[in-house]
Design an enzyme around this catalytic site. Structure first.
Site, PDB file in Angstrom:
ATOM      1  N   LYS A 149      78.997 -67.425 114.031  1.00  0.00           N
ATOM      2  CA  LYS A 149      80.322 -68.046 114.002  1.00  0.00           C
ATOM      3  C   LYS A 149      81.368 -67.236 114.762  1.00  0.00           C
ATOM      4  CE  LYS A 149      79.871 -69.823 109.298  1.00  0.00           C
ATOM      5  NZ  LYS A 149      79.886 -68.792 108.259  1.00  0.00           N
ATOM      6  N   LYS A 175      71.113 -64.020 117.248  1.00  0.00           N
ATOM      7  CA  LYS A 175      71.242 -65.282 116.510  1.00  0.00           C
ATOM      8  C   LYS A 175      72.575 -65.958 116.839  1.00  0.00           C
ATOM      9  CE  LYS A 175      73.558 -63.851 112.423  1.00  0.00           C
ATOM     10  NZ  LYS A 175      73.787 -63.528 111.085  1.00  0.00           N
ATOM     11  N   LYS A 178      77.827 -55.087 111.322  1.00  0.00           N
ATOM     12  CA  LYS A 178      79.261 -55.400 111.353  1.00  0.00           C
ATOM     13  C   LYS A 178      80.124 -54.147 111.318  1.00  0.00           C
ATOM     14  CE  LYS A 178      79.191 -60.111 109.918  1.00  0.00           C
ATOM     15  NZ  LYS A 178      79.470 -61.132 108.953  1.00  0.00           N
TER      16      LYS A 178
HETATM   17  P1  TYM Z   1      76.962 -67.806 106.460  1.00  0.00           P
HETATM   18  O1  TYM Z   1      78.260 -68.481 106.150  1.00  0.00           O
HETATM   19  O2  TYM Z   1      76.943 -66.818 107.568  1.00  0.00           O
HETATM   20  O3  TYM Z   1      75.855 -68.886 106.776  1.00  0.00           O
HETATM   21  C1  TYM Z   1      75.620 -70.018 105.948  1.00  0.00           C
HETATM   22  C2  TYM Z   1      74.155 -70.406 106.028  1.00  0.00           C
HETATM   23  O4  TYM Z   1      73.779 -70.662 107.382  1.00  0.00           O
HETATM   24  C3  TYM Z   1      72.640 -69.875 107.719  1.00  0.00           C
HETATM   25  N1  TYM Z   1      72.722 -69.469 109.134  1.00  0.00           N
HETATM   26  C4  TYM Z   1      71.774 -69.715 110.040  1.00  0.00           C
HETATM   27  N2  TYM Z   1      70.588 -70.339 109.942  1.00  0.00           N
HETATM   28  C5  TYM Z   1      69.853 -70.439 111.072  1.00  0.00           C
HETATM   29  N3  TYM Z   1      70.225 -69.944 112.276  1.00  0.00           N
HETATM   30  C6  TYM Z   1      71.416 -69.301 112.417  1.00  0.00           C
HETATM   31  N4  TYM Z   1      71.789 -68.827 113.599  1.00  0.00           N
HETATM   32  C7  TYM Z   1      72.247 -69.167 111.264  1.00  0.00           C
HETATM   33  N5  TYM Z   1      73.460 -68.597 111.045  1.00  0.00           N
HETATM   34  C8  TYM Z   1      73.725 -68.787 109.741  1.00  0.00           C
HETATM   35  C9  TYM Z   1      72.707 -68.669 106.807  1.00  0.00           C
HETATM   36  O5  TYM Z   1      71.440 -68.063 106.650  1.00  0.00           O
HETATM   37  C10 TYM Z   1      73.241 -69.284 105.530  1.00  0.00           C
HETATM   38  O6  TYM Z   1      72.192 -69.846 104.768  1.00  0.00           O
HETATM   39  N6  TYM Z   1      76.627 -64.355 102.888  1.00  0.00           N
HETATM   40  C11 TYM Z   1      76.423 -65.755 103.193  1.00  0.00           C
HETATM   41  C12 TYM Z   1      77.182 -66.675 102.285  1.00  0.00           C
HETATM   42  C13 TYM Z   1      76.897 -66.534 100.826  1.00  0.00           C
HETATM   43  C14 TYM Z   1      75.727 -66.952 100.152  1.00  0.00           C
HETATM   44  C15 TYM Z   1      75.949 -66.658  98.773  1.00  0.00           C
HETATM   45  C16 TYM Z   1      74.532 -67.538 100.561  1.00  0.00           C
HETATM   46  C17 TYM Z   1      77.742 -66.014  99.895  1.00  0.00           C
HETATM   47  N7  TYM Z   1      77.185 -66.093  98.665  1.00  0.00           N
HETATM   48  C18 TYM Z   1      74.981 -66.936  97.819  1.00  0.00           C
HETATM   49  C19 TYM Z   1      73.560 -67.806  99.595  1.00  0.00           C
HETATM   50  C20 TYM Z   1      73.789 -67.511  98.238  1.00  0.00           C
HETATM   51  C21 TYM Z   1      76.894 -66.018 104.592  1.00  0.00           C
HETATM   52  O7  TYM Z   1      77.751 -65.345 105.121  1.00  0.00           O
HETATM   53  O8  TYM Z   1      76.370 -67.142 105.152  1.00  0.00           O
END
Ligand code: TYM
Length: 325
Positions: free
Chosen positions: A192, A189, A107
């Site tokens: 969003k 991947k 990023k």
């Molecule tokens: P975020 O918001 O990007 O994604 C949320 C969840 O979706 C999963 N994910 C995917 N799984 C499969 N294929 C994909 N292409 C894909 N894109 C996203 C992510 O692995 C995630 O499980 N930093 C984290 C948010 C967060 C968090 C936490 C997660 C903040 N605090 C504590 C776990 C525990 C994030 O940006 O996820």
């Protein structure tokens, strides 16, 4: 168990199969699921949009089957202990380990001097989220695995320095859908960001749009339907079909042996549409009643605050903050 999702951009089928649907399947009392609005501030954002996307994302989680009477579903910023613990952990985490985070490197590529400090220490806030609730297990997609390992390291270092305080969390991944790839660029991947609308199936897309995107998904040379390193496009569609139907990839390879890409894509599209139909219908109902969603989030925050406050009382005492002995 604790997990979170960031309210920025539109949630997509990667989030759904990698995370939401699994959270709903595994749910039990004592699990915490969080819309992490503070994490959405690490890149420039529009305040009104952030507030709107927070309720919107909570609605998707409820529509995906999370039951707020079973789990604690809440918004991160409503529990101030997340920010407080993040600062304390900032003093335990090192620059070196944060610099190794792949997501930061991606990023911040080419603009390190101008990205926010928040983007850099994003994983420290994430560690705070998790260990505040003494989570053992963090159900996530593959892309978050490194952040959870860092959370474990930070918790371990804190315990070593100040005495046993936190449980050490481990990431767990779904058997299929852990890394859903972009339909147009199957080497990246699905994400969003709005760079690849044709490669991303948003949960908010209608059935027709979903079908079109899947029918136009990039495939590979050759005609065999099988998962292998030289077939990232077909492999990704197999993964989606497996996630949508609960069937294994070898079973699906057998079923589609000798069939063409066209029939296969049609089957993937119909399976994804069918899997999402009740979720999309429930989401529409919830969006018509935002007050009900607000009320659930309010109750969730009250429950989360109780646990978070107890952990922080212990942490304040352990690290020597005034008035906490
Ligand atoms: P975020 O918001 O990007 O994604 C949320 C969840 O979706 C999963 N994910 C995917 N799984 C499969 N294929 C994909 N292409 C894909 N894109 C996203 C992510 O692995 C995630 O499980 N930093 C984290 C948010 C967060 C968090 C936490 C997660 C903040 N605090 C504590 C776990 C525990 C994030 O940006 O996820």
């Amino acid at each position: 168990m604790f997990s979170g999702v960031k309210p920025s951009g539109n949630p997509h089928v990667g989030n759904f199969f990698g995370a939401f649907t699994r959270w709903a399947e595994l749910q039990q009392p004592g699990h915490f699921y969080c819309v992490v609005d503070l994490h959405a501030m690490t890149v420039p954002h529009d305040p009104a949009e952030l507030r709107e996307q927070t309720v919107d994302l909570a609605s998707w989680l409820l529509a995906s089957g999370l039951d707020p009477d079973t789990v604690t579903l809440f918004v991160q910023s409503q529990v101030r202990e997340h920010s407080e613990l993040a600062w304390i952990l900032d003093c335990v985490a090192t620059m070196g380990e944060l610099q190794r985070m792949v997501q930061f490197k991606e990023k911040a590529a080419g603009q390190r001097d101008s990205v926010s400090v928040g983007l850099f220490n994003y994983p420290v806030l994430q560690a705070a989220d998790i260990i505040l609730y003494q989570a053992d297990e963090v159900p996530v997609g593959e892309d978050q695995r490194q952040h959870i390992e860092l959370s474990r390291d930070i918790a371990h270092r804190f315990n070593h320095r100040f005495g046993d305080t936190f449980r050490l969390p481990t990431a767990t991944l779904p058997t299929s859908g852990a890394r859903v790839m972009d339909l147009q660029h199957p080497d990246q991947k699905m994400s969003k960001s709005e760079e690849s609308p044709q490669g991303t199936i948003d949960l908010a897309d209608d059935a027709d749009t979903t079908r079109k995107k899947l029918m136009r998904a990039v495939t590979d040379s050759g005609s065999e339907i099988r998962a292998s390193a030289d077939k990232p496009g077909i492999g990704n569609l197999l993964e989606l079909l497996s996630a949508a139907t609960g069937r294994t990839i070898p079973e699906l390879e057998d079923e589609f042996a000798g069939k063409g890409y066209g029939d296969f894509k049609k089957a993937v599209a119909e399976a994804v549409i069918e899997r999402l139909a009740p979720v999309r219908a429930r989401y529409a109902e919830l969006r018509a009643d935002p007050a009900a969603v607000h009320a659930e989030l309010g109750k969730g925050a009250d429950r989360a605050r109780e646990i978070a406050a107890a952990t922080m009382a212990d942490v304040r005492e352990k690290v020597g903050l005034f008035g906490a002995e």
